[in-house]
Structure formats: structure tokens, C-alpha cells
Design an enzyme around this catalytic site. Structure first.
Site, PDB file in Angstrom:
ATOM      1  N   LYS A  40      33.189  59.369   2.408  1.00 43.13           N
ATOM      2  CA  LYS A  40      31.488  59.659   0.656  1.00 43.13           C
ATOM      3  C   LYS A  40      30.691  59.624   0.674  1.00 43.13           C
ATOM      4  O   LYS A  40      30.117  60.890   1.986  1.00 43.13           O
ATOM      5  CB  LYS A  40      31.567  57.966   0.552  1.00 43.13           C
ATOM      6  CG  LYS A  40      30.618  57.121   1.870  1.00 43.13           C
ATOM      7  CD  LYS A  40      30.605  55.743   2.497  1.00 43.13           C
ATOM      8  CE  LYS A  40      29.529  55.725   3.261  1.00 43.13           C
ATOM      9  NZ  LYS A  40      29.927  54.124   3.490  1.00 43.13           N
ATOM     10  N   ARG A 138      27.202  42.021   2.209  1.00 44.31           N
ATOM     11  CA  ARG A 138      27.296  42.824   1.652  1.00 44.31           C
ATOM     12  C   ARG A 138      28.109  42.303   0.937  1.00 44.31           C
ATOM     13  O   ARG A 138      28.964  41.897   0.222  1.00 44.31           O
ATOM     14  CB  ARG A 138      26.284  44.013   2.418  1.00 44.31           C
ATOM     15  CG  ARG A 138      26.443  44.844   1.268  1.00 44.31           C
ATOM     16  CD  ARG A 138      26.526  46.462   1.955  1.00 44.31           C
ATOM     17  NE  ARG A 138      27.365  46.772   3.039  1.00 44.31           N
ATOM     18  CZ  ARG A 138      27.430  48.059   3.116  1.00 44.31           C
ATOM     19  NH1 ARG A 138      26.598  48.301   3.122  1.00 44.31           N
ATOM     20  NH2 ARG A 138      28.545  48.848   3.618  1.00 44.31           N
ATOM     21  N   HIS A 170      33.424  44.979   8.033  1.00 40.33           N
ATOM     22  CA  HIS A 170      32.077  45.975   8.059  1.00 40.33           C
ATOM     23  C   HIS A 170      31.345  45.552   8.708  1.00 40.33           C
ATOM     24  O   HIS A 170      30.548  44.785   8.707  1.00 40.33           O
ATOM     25  CB  HIS A 170      31.772  46.411   6.750  1.00 40.33           C
ATOM     26  CG  HIS A 170      30.644  48.124   6.978  1.00 40.33           C
ATOM     27  ND1 HIS A 170      31.311  49.273   7.874  1.00 40.33           N
ATOM     28  CD2 HIS A 170      29.534  47.719   6.387  1.00 40.33           C
ATOM     29  CE1 HIS A 170      30.167  49.907   7.903  1.00 40.33           C
ATOM     30  NE2 HIS A 170      29.395  49.374   7.426  1.00 40.33           N
ATOM     31  N   ARG A 226      37.384  53.344  11.115  1.00 38.23           N
ATOM     32  CA  ARG A 226      36.690  53.730  10.166  1.00 38.23           C
ATOM     33  C   ARG A 226      35.160  54.423  10.378  1.00 38.23           C
ATOM     34  O   ARG A 226      34.646  54.052   9.173  1.00 38.23           O
ATOM     35  CB  ARG A 226      37.082  52.898   9.121  1.00 38.23           C
ATOM     36  CG  ARG A 226      36.484  53.394   7.686  1.00 38.23           C
ATOM     37  CD  ARG A 226      36.432  52.088   6.938  1.00 38.23           C
ATOM     38  NE  ARG A 226      35.116  50.783   7.359  1.00 38.23           N
ATOM     39  CZ  ARG A 226      35.534  49.877   7.694  1.00 38.23           C
ATOM     40  NH1 ARG A 226      36.464  48.925   8.191  1.00 38.23           N
ATOM     41  NH2 ARG A 226      34.234  48.907   7.649  1.00 38.23           N
ATOM     42  N   TYR A 269      -0.607  72.394  -0.718  1.00 32.51           N
ATOM     43  CA  TYR A 269      -1.615  71.633  -1.559  1.00 32.51           C
ATOM     44  C   TYR A 269      -2.537  71.068  -0.643  1.00 32.51           C
ATOM     45  O   TYR A 269      -1.838  69.986   0.422  1.00 32.51           O
ATOM     46  CB  TYR A 269      -0.458  70.953  -1.645  1.00 32.51           C
ATOM     47  CG  TYR A 269       0.994  71.407  -3.299  1.00 32.51           C
ATOM     48  CD1 TYR A 269      -0.190  72.001  -3.974  1.00 32.51           C
ATOM     49  CD2 TYR A 269       1.679  71.499  -3.205  1.00 32.51           C
ATOM     50  CE1 TYR A 269       0.768  72.305  -5.021  1.00 32.51           C
ATOM     51  CE2 TYR A 269       2.620  71.592  -3.975  1.00 32.51           C
ATOM     52  CZ  TYR A 269       1.827  72.199  -5.406  1.00 32.51           C
ATOM     53  OH  TYR A 269       2.986  72.760  -6.543  1.00 32.51           O
ATOM     54  N   CYS A 316       6.540  71.339   0.381  1.00 33.55           N
ATOM     55  CA  CYS A 316       6.348  71.456  -1.329  1.00 33.55           C
ATOM     56  C   CYS A 316       7.765  71.470  -1.561  1.00 33.55           C
ATOM     57  O   CYS A 316       8.546  71.176  -1.227  1.00 33.55           O
ATOM     58  CB  CYS A 316       5.771  72.910  -2.234  1.00 33.55           C
ATOM     59  SG  CYS A 316       3.987  72.661  -1.274  1.00 33.55           S
ATOM     60  N   MET A 317       7.662  70.967  -3.325  1.00 31.96           N
ATOM     61  CA  MET A 317       8.979  70.442  -3.598  1.00 31.96           C
ATOM     62  C   MET A 317      10.461  71.612  -3.189  1.00 31.96           C
ATOM     63  O   MET A 317      11.713  71.739  -2.906  1.00 31.96           O
ATOM     64  CB  MET A 317       9.220  70.928  -5.655  1.00 31.96           C
ATOM     65  CG  MET A 317      10.178  70.168  -5.850  1.00 31.96           C
ATOM     66  SD  MET A 317      10.719  69.998  -7.632  1.00 31.96           S
ATOM     67  CE  MET A 317       9.227  68.757  -7.798  1.00 31.96           C
ATOM     68  N   ASP A 318       9.578  72.759  -3.441  1.00 31.83           N
ATOM     69  CA  ASP A 318      10.870  74.218  -3.361  1.00 31.83           C
ATOM     70  C   ASP A 318      10.538  74.858  -2.119  1.00 31.83           C
ATOM     71  O   ASP A 318      11.390  76.229  -1.342  1.00 31.83           O
ATOM     72  CB  ASP A 318      10.732  75.696  -4.640  1.00 31.83           C
ATOM     73  CG  ASP A 318      10.762  74.425  -5.969  1.00 31.83           C
ATOM     74  OD1 ASP A 318      11.502  73.555  -6.255  1.00 31.83           O
ATOM     75  OD2 ASP A 318       9.712  74.297  -6.223  1.00 31.83           O
TER      76      ASP A 318
END
Ligand SMILES: *Cc1c(COP(=O)(O)O)cnc(C)c1O
Length: 381
Positions: A40, A138, A170, A226, A269, A316-318
Site C-alpha cells: 500500500k 479500527r 490486525h 502480512r 530562515y 526549507c521546502m526545497d
């Protein structure tokens, strides 16, 4: 091993499919059972299709996914091994899943009815796994609904709408091998299998154990285990198991920029890092949008040419910045950077990141973003 990132992407997750095949064999040996391997969430971020092909070739008895759409994508990719799918939106139309011969795991009488309905519209028999709630609270058929469910299931089976492939549950506390909840859940699963058998339905495949249980409780293996995370070489119970798992993913990039920073200057930053001495820094062009947690700011290390360099300032983001030290460490622009990997050479690992940010390595590998290219070693992706 030296490998090129080999694409225009800023970062590359190299996935060693030989490690995946190896881990499958280790899990099967340790558990003494077949393996229904969980792929998954795009194979826990590793790429579901190449991983699935490898697992089927290596002898997995089946594959597990959450969503039916994940199963359909594997079918479109040419996977014809059994695939079990266990999480469905309330309005799921099960017809496509039945058409693609997906083993649909149902968690309620309502879901069973929707599958029966779809099977009727197609004029086919649906392959079904009964997902029993044995204490996780669940997914799975709720305990108070169980006897009604068994009646509805028996009618659907008698009408030819469904055939029983599996029964699954599970574990809530699989990572605590001695927790009595595990034994109670196993006993409840055995009882559920017996209830279904009384209606004449004999399950081909009963499965309970996730990775931690597969590694530590072979007595709970039933017909198959599993596991997910352990297939990818990450051990969720290192304090209880020293199984020879090999992490499959290595995240690499290249130094994009090297520059001097004078003593007293702040970096990134908020200037949370201020250089204590004149130093040289490198820009590493992957950031939190790529799955490098911002919470690792000032806490991670990277490997460049066998040496560790510390991250400094905010992630940072990048991109983020590492300190190469006053002499620049001999590092140049374009040099390969291992952000995390197997740890075999003492380098950083997904586990280390998880420990530093108070999470689990599952979240690290599944968080590797779409800008990161996936590259495969040792297989035919
Ligand atoms: C994700 C999942 C697994 C795999 O769990 P791991 O801890 O990764 O081994 C097994 N079964 C179900 C129902 C799951 O949702």
C-alpha cells in the site's frame, strides 16, 4: 556502492530490489509461513509496481493494499498474483475490483452487501476476505455485528455471489510481543474462522501478523504473515529481533552550491544558526516537500564521500544547508550526498530521522515526495 542519481530530478530514492527479495525470504523463514506482502501507499514510498513484481517473483503468496484503486493499478501493471484490498469508502463501487479479480476484504455487513450487489450486476462471484475486528477497534467486522454478518455471509455464499478466500485481523500491539492482547486477538480470529466454517465456508488463507509479529511471534503466523515495513528492510522491533533485514531505500542528492559564511552570519530562515567562526557551507537541494522533516532542522547529518556533515539552520521546502567546516571538507558542487540509506557504513538512516523527530520510520519512507525520482537496482522495474 557509488551510483549516479542519473536523472534531472534533484533527488533520487534508489530502491534495491535484491534487498526486497532478500527481506521476503527472511520473513518467510523467521515466521515459517507464506508472506502476503503489503505494498500500500505506493509500496511504502518505494514504488508499488517494481516492488510488487519483485515480491511475486520471490514467492510472495499474495499482495496487500488498502484501496481498491491501488489493486487496480497493480493489475494494470501486469501483476496477476492474488491482491487483497481492505479499506473502502462508503460509496465504493466494487464492480471494478470484482472485474479485476481483487480479493475484497470486507469490514461490515454493509460492505458485504455492496460487494454482493456489484457481483450481481456483473453476474460474477466475488472473491472475499472477511476482516474481523478482534480488538484493534479500527477496521474489521465489529464484534456486536458478527453473528448477523455470518448469517449474511452464508446467504451470499449460498447464492453464489461470493467465495471465501481469506480471513484476516490486525494486531493492535504487535510491537509488544509479550502483550496478552496479541494472544486474545489470535484466539478471536481462530473463533471467527470456526464460525465461518460452521456455515461450510473454509478459508484458504488466514492471516494476522504484521511485521513486528512476523518477526517475533511465529506462533501467530496462521497460513501467512502480512508484513509491510519489514519487507522494505526496516525493523519495527529492533529490541526484540535481530533478523537480517536490509533497508531497500537510499535517498541521495547532489551538492547544489558551496559558499563561504563569515563568523557572526546567520543561515537560513530566522537565522537560527549563527556561524561561530568563518566557515564553508553547502546547499542540499531537497527539503520538506521532498520528505525531509522540518523538525530535523539543525539535527540531521548527511554523508558526503564517506564523511558526516551537520545540517544547520532551518530546513526549507526545497533545500537545507550543511556546514562543511572552515576548510570546506574537500566538498565541491555536484558531489553526491547520501541523505539517508542502509546505515551499513554508519551513515544516516530513516530510523535515525524517525527517532530524532519522535515518529516511526514508516512515516519517513512513505513521506518521500513525488519530486524524488525512484531508481531501481537488481530487477526489472
Ligand atoms: C499496513 C498494514 C499491514 C502492514 O503493517 P506493517 O506494520 O507495516 O507490517 C498489515 N495489515 C494491515 C491491515 C495493514 O493496514
Amino acid at each position: 556502492m557509488h551510483t549516479s542519481t542519473g536523472s534531472t530530478a534533484m533527488g533520487t530514492a534508489t530502491v534495491d530490489l535484491r534487498a526486497i527479495a532478500h527481506n521476503l525470504r527472511v520473513l518467510s523463514d523467521v515466521a515459517g509461513a507464506g508472506v502476503l506482502a503489503v505494498v500500500k501507499a505506493d509500496g511504502y514510498g518505494h514504488g508499488a509496481l517494481p516492488v510488487a513484481r519483485t515480491l511475486v517473483d520471490a514467492g510472495a503468496v499474495g499482495l496487500g493494499v488498502a484501496h481498491i484503486t491501488e489493486a487496480l493499478a497493480l493489475r494494470e501493471g501486469g501483476i496477476d498474483a492474488p491482491i487483497t484490498s481492505w479499506l473502502h469508502a462508503p460509496d465504493t463501487d466494487f464492480e471494478a475490483g470484482i472485474a479485476a479479480d481483487v480479493d475484497i476484504a470486507v469490514s461490515s455487513t454493509r460492505q458485504l452487501a455492496a460487494v454482493v450487489d456489484a457481483a450481481g450486476r456483473r453476474g460474477e462471484t466475488a472473491t472475499l476476505t472477511v476482516k474481523v475486528d478482534t480488538g484493534m477497534n479500527r477496521s474489521g467486522v465489529a464484534r456486536d455485528e458478527w453473528s448477523d454478518f455470518v448469517d449474511a455471509f452464508a446467504r451470499a455464499r449460498a447464492a453464489g455471489a461470493v467465495r471465501l478466500r481469506g480471513v484476516m485481523a490486525h494486531l493492535a500491539c504487535g510491537d509488544e510481543p509479550a502483550n496478552p492482547v496479541n494472544d486474545a486477538q489470535a484466539a478471536a480470529l481462530t473463533a471467527a474462522v470456526a464460525d465461518l466454517r460452521k456455515t461450510g465456508a473454509i478459508a484458504e488463507l488466514v492471516h494476522l501478523a504484521n511485521s513486528p509479529a512476523a518477526l517475533t511471534r511465529p506462533d501467530l503466523a496462521f497460513d501467512a504473515v502480512r508484513p509491510g515495513i519489514a519487507v522494505y528492510g526496516l525493523n519495527p522491533v529492533p529490541q526484540h529481533s535481530d533478523a537480517d533485514l536490509i533497508p531497500a531505500m537510499t535517498l541521495r542528492t547532489r551538492v547544489s552550491l558551496v559558499k563561504k559564511v563569515a563568523a557572526g552570519e546567520g543561515v537560513s530562515y530566522g537565522h537560527t544558526f549563527v556561524a561561530p567562526v568563518d566557515t564553508v557551507v553547502a546547499v542540499i537541494p531537497v527539503g520538506y516537500a521532498d520528505g525531509v522533516p522540518r523538525a530535523l532542522s539543525g539535527r540531521l547529518r548527511v554523508r558526503i564521500d564517506g564523511r558526516d556533515f551537520p545540517g544547520i539552520g532551518r530546513i526549507c521546502m526545497d533545500q537545507f544547508v550543511v556546514d562543511l567546516g572552515p576548510d570546506g571538507g574537500g566538498v565541491g558542487e555536484g558531489d553526491e550526498v547520501t541523505v539517508f540509506g542502509t546505515g551499513i557504513d554508519g551513515g544516516p538512516t530513516a530510523r535515525e530521522w524517525a527517532d530524532l523527530t519522535d515518529t516511526i520510520d514508516y512515516e519517513i519512507v512513505t513521506g518521500i515526495g513525488p519530486r524524488i525520482a525512484r531508481r531501481y537496482l537488481g530487477g526489472l522495474p
